[in-house]
Enzyme design. Structure first.
Site, PDB file in Angstrom:
ATOM      1  N   CYS A 114       1.657  -5.173 -50.621  1.00 24.25           N
ATOM      2  CA  CYS A 114       1.566  -5.999 -51.565  1.00 24.25           C
ATOM      3  C   CYS A 114       0.287  -6.012 -52.433  1.00 24.25           C
ATOM      4  O   CYS A 114       0.026  -5.064 -52.946  1.00 24.25           O
ATOM      5  CB  CYS A 114       2.179  -7.371 -51.071  1.00 24.25           C
ATOM      6  SG  CYS A 114       2.316  -8.282 -52.443  1.00 24.25           S
ATOM      7  N   HIS A 146       7.410  -6.353 -48.912  1.00 26.35           N
ATOM      8  CA  HIS A 146       6.836  -6.862 -47.621  1.00 26.35           C
ATOM      9  C   HIS A 146       7.753  -6.154 -46.669  1.00 26.35           C
ATOM     10  O   HIS A 146       8.711  -6.898 -46.322  1.00 26.35           O
ATOM     11  CB  HIS A 146       6.688  -8.310 -47.751  1.00 26.35           C
ATOM     12  CG  HIS A 146       5.648  -8.921 -48.488  1.00 26.35           C
ATOM     13  ND1 HIS A 146       4.607  -9.058 -47.952  1.00 26.35           N
ATOM     14  CD2 HIS A 146       5.770  -9.334 -49.719  1.00 26.35           C
ATOM     15  CE1 HIS A 146       3.824  -9.769 -48.922  1.00 26.35           C
ATOM     16  NE2 HIS A 146       4.608  -9.718 -49.972  1.00 26.35           N
ATOM     17  N   GLU A 171       7.361  -6.358 -43.469  1.00 27.03           N
ATOM     18  CA  GLU A 171       7.121  -7.401 -42.281  1.00 27.03           C
ATOM     19  C   GLU A 171       8.008  -8.625 -42.280  1.00 27.03           C
ATOM     20  O   GLU A 171       8.214  -9.234 -41.809  1.00 27.03           O
ATOM     21  CB  GLU A 171       5.675  -7.724 -42.233  1.00 27.03           C
ATOM     22  CG  GLU A 171       5.301  -8.707 -43.011  1.00 27.03           C
ATOM     23  CD  GLU A 171       4.813  -8.285 -44.377  1.00 27.03           C
ATOM     24  OE1 GLU A 171       5.115  -7.085 -44.698  1.00 27.03           O
ATOM     25  OE2 GLU A 171       4.057  -9.060 -45.347  1.00 27.03           O
TER      26      GLU A 171
END
Lengths: 214, 257
Positions: A82, A192, A194
């Site tokens: 990001c 993202h 994660e």
């Protein structure tokens, strides 16, 4: 056992990234650090980041961690996420213009307002949610991830690299934008991983096993 | 293919426990936020929202432990709202592992808080909760007002103007709840939803009133919502997340399958 260092320059949620890495690489050491020496001695580096470009760059410069990024980004597997992707470009138009690290030549621009898709329907900004990522180049980090898999995005600015051959994935949001880029041992994504459920974890696991060659 | 419309289950958390529990997930402890969140992740939820309704200030920090635990095991976006008063509250939740923080009453009391928070942590982390009620009299044009205290206290603030102002102040997203519909299971207030989604550039999550799957679709198709939030229809096993997505996909709504 290898050490994966997450660069902590005071911007954003590092908990999610570190927990996700611990999950996919339980035998590795995952450290969140703002110490340039620890980062420079790590085997792999993750550069996350949230917030405004000016604040991120200011924090990177003030902490000396921008130099740690420059020193390591070409020498070992490096993952930007990001804002950790956007700071790698030459400059961002956010906050009336900010010089970035210039590791990938190009600009970071805001989505135009109003933004529409090809049918003329209005698109919201930030681009927030799950969009399909087209894998425009094969890459070891795509291993086990189907083309056009959805990943989670949350951003209002997007990267425009000068050399489009670094783009490894694209997504459609008003236009085709770079969802990920790669250059040598560097891979960086606008989405993202994660926060992208099983596919995101797969990408992180691939990163922990990547030898840094494309 | 573009951006998927999100389906977001919302859990009320009191003193670190899920209120009323969840009755469909095959989990040992239906009051444990971590188990419930993990269950929804596996079920295909696009995001999870926790609303901390802990009244006692002694217990305020319990939500931080909950967020830490959830963030270490659930890898989809997590929004946490309730009890936010200052930027430091926002930071604490983000540092614990929340991806977005919902601001509600504090924004009404002091709108500048939203600007301060977004300046510090970025718009994408800040969700402003907009609780609105219809205040139009018979025969009048539709009109909605912001209410606080669970819909009991009028503020005199026009809901559409408020939404626009919060977007200008940097909110990354709005969580719009119709206080008239909340808990009724008769569907979203689509007029309100459409009025707000038309007025702002940022994404809007529709909430309040979902009783069946068509209500979710209507929120998107008629209300223009970018995401739909529901609680009881999922918690009590009336419908699964997968059924909701199939239902929406059959009406050409893009969802993450």
């Amino acid at each position: 056992m290898q050490r994966i260092a997450i660069i902590d320059y005071g911007m954003g949620n590092l908990q999610s990234v570190s927990k996700a890495l611990e999950k996919v690489a339980p035998t590795d050491e995952v450290v969140v650090s703002s110490d340039a020496a620890i980062i420079q001695s790590a085997d792999r580096i993750v550069c996350p980041g949230q917030g405004a470009a000016a604040d991120c760059m200011k924090a990177l410069v003030a902490s000396g961690l921008g130099q740690a990024v420059i020193d390591t980004v070409h020498t070992r597997p490096f993952l930007g996420i990001c804002m950790g992707l956007q700071v790698l470009l030459s400059r961002s138009s956010e906050n009336n213009g900010v010089d970035c690290l210039d590791i990938i030549a190009g600009d970071v621009e805001r989505f135009e307002n109003p933004l529409t898709d090809e049918s003329g329907a209005r698109l919201k900004v930030p681009h927030m949610g799950w969009s399909e990522v087209k894998q425009t180049q094969p890459h070891p980090l795509w291993k086990g991830i189907a083309d056009q898999t959805r990943f989670y995005f949350a951003h209002s600015y997007y990267c425009i690299p000068n050399d489009l051959s670094v783009v490894t994935g694209t997504t459609e949001y008003g236009r085709s934008i770079a969802a990920s880029v790669a250059h040598g041992n560097l891979f960086a994504c606008q989405f993202h991983p994660e926060k992208s459920a099983a596919s995101g974890l797969q990408l992180l696991e691939n990163f922990t096993q990547w030898n840094g060659e494309s | 293919m573009g951006l998927a419309k999100r389906i977001i289950p919302c859990l009320d958390v009191d003193g670190g426990r899920v209120v009323k529990g969840v009755k469909f997930l095959e989990i040992r402890d239906a009051g444990d936020p971590v188990s419930v969140a993990r269950g929804y992740d596996i079920a295909g939820a696009d995001e999870i929202t926790f609303l901390d309704i802990t009244a006692s200030s002694d217990n305020r920090d319990t939500i931080l432990h909950v967020v830490e635990e959830v963030a270490s095991q659930v890898f989809i976006p997590l929004t946490v709202g309730g009890g936010i008063r200052e930027v430091s509250d926002v930071r604490r939740l983000l540092n614990a592992g929340a991806d977005k923080v919902g601001i509600n009453t504090a924004a009404v009391n002091r709108p500048e808080l939203v600007r301060e928070a977004t300046d510090k942590v970025g718009s994408q982390c800040i969700v402003v909760a907009v609780d609105a009620k219809s205040v139009a009299g018979p025969g009048e044009a539709p009109k909605w007002e912001i209410f606080t205290h669970g819909g009991r206290k009028a503020t005199g603030i026009d809901a559409v103007e408020w939404a626009v102002k919060m977007a200008e102040f940097g909110a990354g997203e709005l969580l719009l709840t119709s206080m008239d519909r909340d808990g009724t299971k008769i569907g979203f207030d689509l007029g309100l939803t459409k009025a707000i989604t038309d007025a702002v550039e940022i994404p809007v999550i529709a909430s309040g009133g979902v009783g069946n799957l068509q209500h979710l679709s209507d929120g998107v198709l008629k209300g223009g919502a970018d995401a739909v939030l529901a609680a009881s229809i999922f918690h009590f096993g009336e419908y699964t997340i997968a059924q909701a997505k199939e239902h929406m996909a059959a009406q050409s709504i893009e969802v993450r399958l």
